[in-house]
Design a protein around this motif. Structure first.
Motif, PDB file in Angstrom:
ATOM      1  N   ARG A   4       0.837  -1.209   0.000  1.00 41.67           N
ATOM      2  CA  ARG A   4       0.000   0.000   0.000  1.00 41.67           C
ATOM      3  C   ARG A   4       0.867   1.251   0.000  1.00 41.67           C
ATOM      4  NH1 ARG A   4      -4.699   0.405   4.293  1.00 41.67           N
ATOM      5  NH2 ARG A   4      -4.637   2.503   3.486  1.00 41.67           N
ATOM      6  N   MET A   5       1.922   1.242   0.790  1.00 43.71           N
ATOM      7  CA  MET A   5       2.829   2.394   0.822  1.00 43.71           C
ATOM      8  C   MET A   5       3.472   2.614  -0.539  1.00 43.71           C
ATOM      9  SD  MET A   5       4.970   1.922   4.305  1.00 43.71           S
ATOM     10  CE  MET A   5       4.188   1.553   5.851  1.00 43.71           C
ATOM     11  N   ARG A  20      -5.633  13.219  -6.203  1.00 40.33           N
ATOM     12  CA  ARG A  20      -5.817  12.354  -7.388  1.00 40.33           C
ATOM     13  C   ARG A  20      -5.385  10.926  -7.091  1.00 40.33           C
ATOM     14  NH1 ARG A  20      -3.940  17.021 -11.202  1.00 40.33           N
ATOM     15  NH2 ARG A  20      -2.072  16.683  -9.998  1.00 40.33           N
ATOM     16  N   THR A  21      -4.330  10.770  -6.307  1.00 39.22           N
ATOM     17  CA  THR A  21      -3.877   9.438  -5.913  1.00 39.22           C
ATOM     18  C   THR A  21      -4.954   8.734  -5.100  1.00 39.22           C
ATOM     19  OG1 THR A  21      -1.563  10.098  -5.924  1.00 39.22           O
ATOM     20  CG2 THR A  21      -2.115   8.159  -4.620  1.00 39.22           C
ATOM     21  N   ALA A  22      -5.544   9.461  -4.151  1.00 34.08           N
ATOM     22  CA  ALA A  22      -6.596   8.895  -3.305  1.00 34.08           C
ATOM     23  C   ALA A  22      -7.788   8.465  -4.150  1.00 34.08           C
ATOM     24  CB  ALA A  22      -7.024   9.918  -2.258  1.00 34.08           C
ATOM     25  N   LEU A  25      -6.801   5.282  -6.223  1.00 34.93           N
ATOM     26  CA  LEU A  25      -6.613   4.055  -5.449  1.00 34.93           C
ATOM     27  C   LEU A  25      -7.804   3.717  -4.558  1.00 34.93           C
ATOM     28  CD1 LEU A  25      -2.852   4.396  -4.413  1.00 34.93           C
ATOM     29  CD2 LEU A  25      -3.834   3.104  -6.324  1.00 34.93           C
ATOM     30  N   GLY A  26      -8.740   4.642  -4.411  1.00 38.76           N
ATOM     31  CA  GLY A  26      -9.936   4.372  -3.629  1.00 38.76           C
ATOM     32  C   GLY A  26      -9.743   4.524  -2.125  1.00 38.76           C
ATOM     33  N   TYR A  27      -8.832   5.386  -1.720  1.00 40.94           N
ATOM     34  CA  TYR A  27      -8.596   5.658  -0.307  1.00 40.94           C
ATOM     35  C   TYR A  27      -8.854   7.136  -0.049  1.00 40.94           C
ATOM     36  CZ  TYR A  27      -6.134   1.179  -0.262  1.00 40.94           C
ATOM     37  OH  TYR A  27      -5.806  -0.144  -0.371  1.00 40.94           O
ATOM     38  N   SER A  28      -8.838   7.521   1.209  1.00 43.66           N
ATOM     39  CA  SER A  28      -8.962   8.938   1.540  1.00 43.66           C
ATOM     40  C   SER A  28      -7.614   9.618   1.331  1.00 43.66           C
ATOM     41  CB  SER A  28      -9.424   9.113   2.988  1.00 43.66           C
ATOM     42  OG  SER A  28      -8.392   8.729   3.871  1.00 43.66           O
TER      43      SER A  28
END
Length: 109
Positions: A4-5, A20-22, A25-28
């Motif tokens: 994940r990191m 945009r990364t969040a 990837l579907g994370y906050s």
């Protein structure tokens, strides 16, 4: 360090943005920031310069991108090993390999 990191790092390096990364990837965004911060702690060096315009890679971050890509590619390959056909290895003389004796060492108090 975990996948994940590394995924957060590689994606943020590509997009230049935690938001945009969040989304990708579907994370906050807070979770992505935390993953990147933990990776920086683990590597003991800053990987990004945080600016109002986004995330810019440091020299250490630029060096780490290809290595992280390679690690993630290999991890993905490991996760899909069952899709890779395997062939049993055969001895040339078609004899089975000799069994090795296993010795148990018992400890006495």
């Amino acid at each position: 360090m975990n996948d994940r990191m590394l995924r957060a790092f590689v994606t943020c390096a590509r997009t230049g943005s935690v938001t945009r990364t969040a989304t990708e990837l579907g994370y906050s965004a807070a979770s992505i920031s935390d993953q990147i911060r933990q990776l920086e702690v683990h590597t003991r060096q800053p990987l990004f310069r945080r600016t109002p315009g986004g995330m810019n890679l440091t020299e250490a971050g630029r060096r780490m991108v290809p290595v992280a890509h390679d690690i993630l590619s290999r991890m993905d390959l490991l996760c899909h090993c069952e899709a890779i056909p395997s062939r049993p290895r055969r001895r040339r003389d078609n004899r089975s390999a000799p069994l090795r004796e296993v010795h148990t060492v018992r400890r006495t108090a």
